[in-house]
Design a protein around this motif. Structure first.
Motif, short mmCIF file in Angstrom:
data_model
loop_
_atom_site.label_atom_id
_atom_site.label_comp_id
_atom_site.label_asym_id
_atom_site.label_seq_id
_atom_site.Cartn_x
_atom_site.Cartn_y
_atom_site.Cartn_z
N LYS A 216 -3.09 0.43 2.51
CA LYS A 216 -3.36 -0.16 3.82
C LYS A 216 -4.66 -0.96 3.80
O LYS A 216 -4.75 -2.02 4.44
CB LYS A 216 -3.43 0.94 4.87
N ALA A 217 -5.66 -0.48 3.06
CA ALA A 217 -6.92 -1.22 2.96
C ALA A 217 -6.72 -2.55 2.25
O ALA A 217 -7.24 -3.59 2.68
CB ALA A 217 -7.96 -0.38 2.23
N VAL A 218 -5.95 -2.53 1.17
CA VAL A 218 -5.66 -3.78 0.45
C VAL A 218 -4.85 -4.71 1.32
O VAL A 218 -5.08 -5.93 1.36
CB VAL A 218 -4.92 -3.47 -0.87
N GLY A 219 -3.89 -4.16 2.06
CA GLY A 219 -3.06 -4.99 2.93
C GLY A 219 -3.85 -5.67 4.03
O GLY A 219 -3.48 -6.77 4.48
N ALA A 220 -4.93 -5.03 4.46
CA ALA A 220 -5.76 -5.60 5.53
C ALA A 220 -6.86 -6.53 5.00
O ALA A 220 -7.60 -7.12 5.80
CB ALA A 220 -6.39 -4.48 6.34
N GLU A 221 -6.98 -6.66 3.68
CA GLU A 221 -8.02 -7.48 3.08
C GLU A 221 -7.84 -8.94 3.46
O GLU A 221 -6.77 -9.52 3.29
CB GLU A 221 -8.01 -7.33 1.56
N GLU A 222 -8.92 -9.56 3.97
CA GLU A 222 -8.85 -10.95 4.42
C GLU A 222 -8.92 -11.95 3.28
O GLU A 222 -8.32 -13.02 3.36
CB GLU A 222 -9.98 -11.21 5.41
N LEU A 223 -9.65 -11.64 2.22
CA LEU A 223 -9.69 -12.55 1.08
C LEU A 223 -8.33 -12.54 0.38
O LEU A 223 -7.70 -11.48 0.23
CB LEU A 223 -10.79 -12.14 0.10
N SER A 224 -7.89 -13.69 -0.06
CA SER A 224 -6.55 -13.78 -0.64
C SER A 224 -6.47 -13.13 -2.02
O SER A 224 -5.47 -12.48 -2.35
CB SER A 224 -6.11 -15.24 -0.75
N THR A 225 -7.53 -13.27 -2.82
CA THR A 225 -7.50 -12.74 -4.18
C THR A 225 -8.15 -11.37 -4.23
O THR A 225 -9.29 -11.20 -3.80
CB THR A 225 -8.23 -13.68 -5.16
N VAL A 226 -7.41 -10.40 -4.74
CA VAL A 226 -7.88 -9.01 -4.80
C VAL A 226 -7.62 -8.48 -6.20
O VAL A 226 -6.55 -8.70 -6.78
CB VAL A 226 -7.14 -8.12 -3.77
N ILE A 227 -8.61 -7.76 -6.73
CA ILE A 227 -8.44 -7.04 -7.99
C ILE A 227 -8.73 -5.58 -7.73
O ILE A 227 -9.76 -5.23 -7.15
CB ILE A 227 -9.37 -7.58 -9.09
N LEU A 228 -7.81 -4.72 -8.11
CA LEU A 228 -7.97 -3.28 -7.97
C LEU A 228 -8.12 -2.65 -9.34
O LEU A 228 -7.30 -2.88 -10.24
CB LEU A 228 -6.75 -2.68 -7.26
#
Length: 301
Positions: A216-228
């Motif tokens: 849910k936190a990743v889904g709400a992330e405003e920046l388009s590019t995410v690395i986990l």
């Protein structure tokens, strides 16, 4: 009989999602070790050849096809010199690591842009900060997880991933923004709860709850590019990590089995990405931890 076992193995590979989780979370347990069903195919092949059973040999084409479809691509050689934008390292360093300085030196030698660590506890934290400072001047730590970076970090905050059943203080997640030459990237570092195989089945409810919060936190992330990056205590085939794998890309090349370090059986240390591609993943040499470090190349969209 051999043909029947071959068809059953093919069915488990192709329809593993149909195995219910309602009793002992058997579905997740199967998916945690799903690639190892390939060994069952090898054993059945040997028995079929010994028995000279044409029917069994033909039936074995089913599990071979299913395994190849699921995992064959991971065995293909990745482009060692192909284009990529970032290199990242993920490692659970273990809270019992007797040589944090040596571990830090080994990880820095990979030449990555980012290093994510879990189970970072005092006084080892001071050792990692000192040992990595020259190559990684920027870092952020929340609880027992941290990120070391060659690029500036801003907006660091703790992620609330604690399952409701845990009463004591528990901080195993952070989110920060990495200012790379390619633009801003939201980096998440997480250490999900451990799982256990017990007489009652596969105990993964806390891990699954924490994975849902992280998803849910990743889904709400405003920046388009995410690395986990993190020790997620689950493989990418495990349905318990579906809140993450449904939102993010996983490695296209490399098995990189990371745990346990002495005889790796599964990759529970993960690198995932959104609006980016994890092109190749591999393990690094063992450190003082019970996990192997993994390194991944990231191509940004």
């Amino acid at each position: 009989m051999l043909a029947a076992f071959a068809v059953l193995t093919a069915g488990l590979l192709a329809f593993h999602r149909a195995v219910p989780n309602s009793v002992g979370r058997l579905g997740s347990l199967l998916e945690a070790f799903l690639p190892w069903l390939g060994l069952v195919v090898v054993v059945l092949l040997g028995l079929a050849l010994l028995r000279r059973s044409a029917i069994a040999l033909v039936a074995l084409l089913l599990p071979v096809a299913a395994w190849t479809y699921l995992f064959g691509g991971l065995l293909l050689p990745g482009a060692r010199s192909g284009p990529y934008d970032l290199v990242v390292v993920q490692h659970n360093v273990s809270d019992e690591n007797a040589d944090p300085a040596g571990t830090a030196h080994a990880l820095a030698g990979a030449g990555s842009d980012l290093i994510a660590l879990e189970e970072v506890v005092p006084p080892a934290l001071a050792v990692y900060e000192k040992s990595l400072a020259s190559d990684y001047p920027y870092h952020a730590v929340r609880g027992t997880v941290g990120l070391w970076s060659k690029h500036p970090l801003t907006g660091t905050r703790q992620l609330d991933l604690k399952p409701q059943g845990i009463a004591e203080p528990w901080s195993r997640g952070l989110r920060t923004v990495v200012h790379t030459p390619h633009g801003r990237i939201a980096a998440y570092v997480a250490h999900l709860p451990s799982v256990r195989v017990r007489a009652s089945g596969f105990a993964s409810s806390w891990r699954d709850e924490s994975a849902d919060l992280l998803g849910k936190a990743v889904g709400a992330e405003e920046l388009s590019t995410v690395i986990l990056l993190g020790d997620l205590n689950g493989t990418v085939d495990d349905r318990g990590l579906a809140p993450l794998t449904s939102r993010m890309n996983v490695a296209k090349r490399g098995f990189a089995l990371s745990f346990p370090a002495a005889f790796p059986l599964a990759r529970i240390d993960q690198v995932m990405a959104r609006s980016a591609t994890v092109t190749r993943i591999r393990t690094l040499p063992a450190t003082g931890s019970d996990h192997l470090p993994i390194a991944a190349r990231i191509t940004l969209s």
